[in-house]
Scaffold this active site. Structure first.
Site, PDB file in Angstrom:
ATOM      1  N   LYS A  75      32.200  12.204 -87.319  1.00 28.91           N
ATOM      2  CA  LYS A  75      33.799  12.064 -87.176  1.00 28.91           C
ATOM      3  C   LYS A  75      34.082  12.912 -85.934  1.00 28.91           C
ATOM      4  CE  LYS A  75      38.170  11.327 -89.262  1.00 28.91           C
ATOM      5  NZ  LYS A  75      39.002  11.449 -90.871  1.00 28.91           N
ATOM      6  N   SER A 150      41.393   7.144 -91.494  1.00 31.73           N
ATOM      7  CA  SER A 150      41.316   7.899 -90.327  1.00 31.73           C
ATOM      8  C   SER A 150      39.873   7.709 -89.814  1.00 31.73           C
ATOM      9  CB  SER A 150      41.846   9.229 -89.987  1.00 31.73           C
ATOM     10  OG  SER A 150      41.375  10.046 -90.750  1.00 31.73           O
ATOM     11  N   SER A 174      40.999   8.853 -96.089  1.00 33.90           N
ATOM     12  CA  SER A 174      40.426   8.591 -94.843  1.00 33.90           C
ATOM     13  C   SER A 174      38.926   8.141 -94.513  1.00 33.90           C
ATOM     14  CB  SER A 174      40.867   9.637 -93.694  1.00 33.90           C
ATOM     15  OG  SER A 174      41.899   9.621 -93.427  1.00 33.90           O
TER      16      SER A 174
END
Lengths: 486, 471, 97
Positions: A75, A150, A174
């Site tokens: 990420k 996310s 997330s």
């Protein structure tokens, strides 16, 4: 089912395929699909190939760790030395940290091959990945839908087979929410189980890094590779899990006490509810004991989460002032003006909203009624979870009240969007571990996710229960066709 | 109309730890800009603070030395404000659970100035403004500080100065800081308001920030008290604001920035765990404290019998006091040891700093050996002083400079012979002594001293001379 | 609880954000809804008055704190690697057209 990490590891070891070949297969697939899916925001093919060569050497020498030579994604809020790390925010465009996050340092040592940085909601604030300054990634299963957020890029990369596994971060869901929307496995470990050093902070008391994978076993393998205390993160804990979690996944669920709290099912889409009910019945048929329990304070978990996360974020994001890194406004009348312009230009609307909410709840006159009150309720939620785990080994709940939203879902107010986190935030508030695994599809063919929640450092039980379900339920969602051909 | 001063002082002191409060970077002064830095102290994204144990220990030491109660549980808070020298846009400090609370400093008058609290926090970087640019150096960012907050118990400029002086001396003594005000390792903010005598309510106060010398504390208070009194006399009201003292004009003026409107939004820092320090550890730290300076001063005067002036010269500097006490432990006499330190060793040390450092080439034992020669009258004070200088220059012991005959002294026969010679050589002076002009004896002393190179026992010589002259 | 545009601007100043008139209009309306949402915590459960502290119940003892040993700092080059520095300093023009 697609080849998992241990199968690939075996093939790498018997020379059926080299890490370089494996990496090239993923590079080809990314080049083909990424322009449409927008999963990766930065590609690191050159370093990936070099890492793959090194991994092949490690494999030649023998005794290489399981994940050695296996291509993966991070990420974009996990710091990578010399490679851009932007949190998908304009304010950090071009920022290259000169240090590695502890998780990435660990994986690199074990021969991991990084393909690129995955798309995400700006500063991990969102649950659709649409707040990314690079535009939203698309859900590979149906490109009219969001990936969830996310860690949307991380989930989609695994879903589309553009990475074998990825790391995401989970502050209020997330990892689990996009895992559920994309039909993959996502593990949010116990707070402190994995070092946060080098994870760009959103809500420091809630943030935790974890794996997104195709199977529970892979999640266990990656968790094994990244867990452990870190002297650079005082909140990390060197918990003794006994042995490799991936090696003790097999467990009979007979006698396992599974809690089901009605509060988790309030306002849940009926299709989801029935999928979870089916799953619960499967456990019950196999000898698990189902306990109906109650967690009354959960009703307040969502506002408590937003108050605490945003309070911390308002402080964590103060450092983006254009002085030491990232965007700096091009014209201004004073240093204060420069900082204000830099931040106003650099942050997107959702980030600004959360900074403002966080500032408000901490400001004098409001602190007691919001921030302090939220912290007290947090303690109450913790007490309720503690009590529940006295009589249950795990809890089962939906991951989200709905399946994936359509892209650019108009008409939803910020608060309506926050409601999607209702099932995931309690876990972060309590700092306990939870996994999201696919447990069916809705009538539109979109994946449904089920959460299995455990007590602090109870990852082993969580993974065992999830593994049992995965093995026993048979095929619950369609495979994604496409991605790397190996 | 007379007003009463109500004054409290907040003092920031830089701790002399090796590393910064939240990272392993050195706290060493100076260095090229941004070379004592890392991701933590420059607020890089993803970095996390790790609290330095020594900082907690030093703060506890300060608390114990200032008679505080030590909180065995404590935590760090974030104080949020935006300024280019503050890389995270928050300072990690302590708000509602400081390490130490409720202590005091006792003034000479016996009045106690309360210490409200002592907490630990991090320093900010340094800004340099030049040619339309602001340059930033984060070498000082993350250097540990303690903030010592006094109660508003101070009622005059003199008391304020004494408070700060005693605080400075005590902190230096316990070895947690060099407290150099001119270099910024000790800085004072003064809160001041006026009220009519007998009033119990406080007036509106102002804060004078960053005063960097003891005498400026005194001057700033006088100037601000006058300014406030003038306003009150004219029927005006005091505005609560932050002021700056200008030493050039000896006046106080409001600061122009927006500091007065800040809302710091304190909350517990989620990156740093709450920490405990048990009673046992506190006692261990207490046991490690040296005798505190003002206890020592009292002992020097009341037990050792030193005159106040001499005692005050010695106790101020911890290393000097240790040297002095070391010599006493080796058997040196209080009076000669003290006089030789003040009269001979200090004559080579012009500055406070030199005395503070007390970097000398001889040991307390070597010093004691010399003092004992004087104590036993084997040499007189003059020889002792001269020898001491040679010892200090060379680092060699007294034996190197004192010949055996010096130690033997002048025999009685030799002294008597010399006394006769002195009288014969100075008949007029001898007559004068006989006729009561006592000072004339000095002429004969001079003769004897010259002949003996200053080694004669002057009291013996005097007795002999008087006997021979018959005065 | 209605929040005014002036309140929003005051808060925004604390964290150095500014909004155009149009943004401010929209933002104020949204913020009202967000505050109302946050306020739901005040509609139930009477909170105590205890002091709140850093995360969870975990506490470390004095002995577990970092020992005061110097670790090498990073090079000035690295520290300044994300900006244009000047003579080793971070550098900031005080105004720019």
């Amino acid at each position: 089912m697609r080849a998992g990490i241990s199968e690939l590891a075996a093939r790498l070891r018997n020379r059926e395929i080299s890490s370089v070949e494996l990496t090239k297969a993923y590079i080809d697939a990314i080049e083909k699909l990424n322009p449409t899916l927008n999963i990766y925001v930065y590609l690191t093919f050159d370093t990936a190939l070099k890492a793959a060569e090194k991994a092949d050497q490690m494999l030649d020498e023998g005794d290489a760790p399981l994940i050695c030579g296996i291509p993966m994604a991070l990420k974009d809020n996990i710091c990578t030395d010399g490679l851009p790390t932007t949190c998908c925010s304009r304010i950090l465009k071009g920022f290259k940290p000169y240090y590695d996050a502890t998780v990435w340092e660990k994986l690199k040592k074990q021969g991991a091959v990084l393909l690129g940085k995955a798309n995400m909601d700006e500063f991990a604030m969102g649950n659709t990945s649409e707040t990314s300054c690079y535009g939203a990634p698309l859900n590979p299963r149906n490109t009219n839908y969001v990936t969830g957020g996310s860690s949307g890029g991380s989930a989609a990369a695994v879903c589309a087979n553009l990475a074998v596994y990825s790391l995401g971060s989970d502050t209020g869901g997330s990892i689990r929410l996009p895992a559920s929307f994309c039909g993959v496995v996502g593990l949010k470990p116990t707070y402190g189980a994995v070092s946060r050093y080098g994870l760009i902070a959103y809500g420091s008391s809630l943030d935790q890094i974890g794996p997104l994978t195709n199977s529970v076993k892979d999640a266990a393998i990656v968790f094994d590779a990244i867990k452990g205390g870190d002297r650079r993160d005082q909140t990390s804990v060197d918990h003794d899990y006994g042995s490799s979690l991936a090696e003790c996944l097999e467990r009979d669920v007979k006698g396992m006490r599974i809690g089901v709290a009605e509060e988790f099912f309030d306002g849940i889409n009926p299709e989801i509810k029935s999928s979870i009910d089916e799953a619960i019945k499967l456990f019950e048929r196999n000898g698990a004991i189902i306990e109906n329990i109650s967690l009354p304070a959960l009703k307040l978990a969502l506002p408590v989460y937003y108050i605490i996360a945003c309070a911390e974020a308002s402080s964590n994001l103060g450092r983006y002032d254009g002085i030491r890194y990232g965007h700096r406004a091009s014209s201004y009348t004073s240093i204060d003006d420069m900082i204000t312009k830099t931040r106003s230009e650099g942050f997107g609307d959702e980030v600004k909203r959360r900074i403002m909410l966080g500032t408000y709840v901490l400001s004098s006159g409001y602190y007691d009624a919001y921030y302090k009150k939220a912290c007290l309720i947090r303690e109450e939620i913790n007490r309720e979870f503690d009590a529940v785990f006295e009589k249950c080994d795990v809890l089962i709940a939906p991951t989200a009240p709905n399946t994936a939203f359509p892209l650019n879902y108009k008409g939803a107010s910020p608060v309506e969007m926050y409601l999607a986190d209702i099932c995931t935030v309690p876990v972060n508030i309590a700092g306990i571990p939870a996994i999201s695994i696919p447990c069916g599809e809705d009538s539109r063919g979109l994946p449904i996710g089920m959460q299995i929640i455990g007590r602090r450092f109870g990852e082993a039980t969580v993974l065992q229960a999830a593994h049992f379900y995965e093995q026993s339920a048979g095929k619950v969602i369609d495979d994604y066709e496409g991605g790397a051909v190996i | 109309m007379n007003y009463e001063i109500v004054c409290g002082i907040e003092t920031h002191i830089e701790l002399a730890t090796k590393t910064k409060i939240f990272c392993g970077c050195t706290t060493e002064f100076g260095g090229e800009p941004n070379t004592h830095c890392c991701p933590v102290c420059t607020g890089q994204p993803g970095s996390l603070p790790i609290l330095n144990q020594k900082v907690v220990e030093y703060a506890v030491k300060a608390g114990l030395a200032l008679n505080c109660k030590i909180n065995t549980r404590s935590h760090m808070d974030r104080k949020n404000y935006v300024y280019p020298d503050l890389p995270k846009a928050y300072q990690i400090s302590q708000y509602d659970e400081p390490l130490c609370e409720k202590g005091y400093i006792e003034l000479d008058s016996g009045k106690r100035i309360g210490i409200t609290r002592i907490h630990i926090e991090e320093d900010a970087g340094k800004l340099v403004h030049e040619n339309g640019y602001t340059y930033i150096d984060y070498n000082r960012s993350g250097v540990p500080l303690i903030e010592i907050v006094s109660e508003p118990d101070i009622s005059s400029a003199e008391e304020a100065k004494e408070y700060a002086e005693k605080l400075q001396l005590t902190m230096r003594y316990i070895g947690i800081s060099d407290c150099k005000m001119q270099e910024g390792s000790m800085r004072c903010d003064v809160n001041l308001s006026l009220r009519k005598p007998g009033d119990t309510k406080f007036g509106v106060r102002t804060e004078i920030k960053n005063i960097n010398s003891l005498s400026f504390i005194q001057k700033a208070i006088v100037a601000e008290a006058e300014r406030q009194a003038d306003i009150l006399e004219a029927g005006g009201t005091i505005v609560q604001q932050t002021m700056r003292y200008d030493e050039k004009t000896d006046s106080v003026a409001p600061m122009r920035d927006k500091e007065n409107s800040d809302d710091y939004r304190y909350f517990p820092d989620p990156d740093i765990l709450r920490f405990s320090i048990d009673e046992e550890k506190v006692e261990e730290i207490r046991a490690s404290l040296p005798e505190l300076p003002f206890d020592k001063l009292k002992r020097y005067m009341n037990v050792l019998g030193l005159p106040e002036a001499t005692a005050k010269l010695i106790f101020r500097y911890r290393k000097v006091a240790e040297f002095f006490q070391g010599a006493l432990a080796e058997g040196a006499s209080v009076k000669n040891a003290a006089n030789l330190i003040v009269g001979a060793i200090f004559s080579n040390m012009d500055t406070e700093e030199e005395k503070e450092l007390f970097d000398i080439r001889i040991s307390a034992a070597q010093f004691a050996a010399l003092v004992k020669l004087a104590d036993e009258k084997k040499i007189n004070i003059g020889v002792a002083q001269g020898t001491l200088q040679k010892m200090l220059e060379s680092g060699k012991p007294a034996e190197e400079f004192i010949k055996p005959e010096d130690l033997a002294g002048i025999s009685d026969e030799t002294l008597e012979r010399l006394c006769r010679e002195a009288i014969d050589a100075n008949p007029r002076a001898a007559d004068d002594v006989r006729s009561g002009k006592d000072k004339a004896i000095n002429v004969m002393f001079g003769y004897i001293m010259k002949k003996t190179g200053g080694k004669a026992d002057i009291r013996k010589a005097e007795a002999l001379l008087r006997k021979l002259i018959g005065s | 609880m209605a929040i005014s545009k002036t309140d929003i601007e005051k808060l925004a100043w604390l964290v150095r954000l500014s909004f155009s008139d149009e943004e401010l209009e929209r933002f104020t309306a949204e913020f009202d809804e967000i505050i109302a949402f946050a306020d739901t915590i005040n509609q139930s459960i009477e909170g105590g008055t205890e002091q709140i502290r850093s995360v969870g119940a975990r506490m470390v003892s004095f002995d577990e704190l970092r020992s005061d040993e110097v670790a090498p700092s990073l090079s000035n080059e690295k520290i300044l690697s994300n900006v244009e520095g000047y003579n080793g300093f971070f550098s900031l023009e005080r105004s720019r057209k």
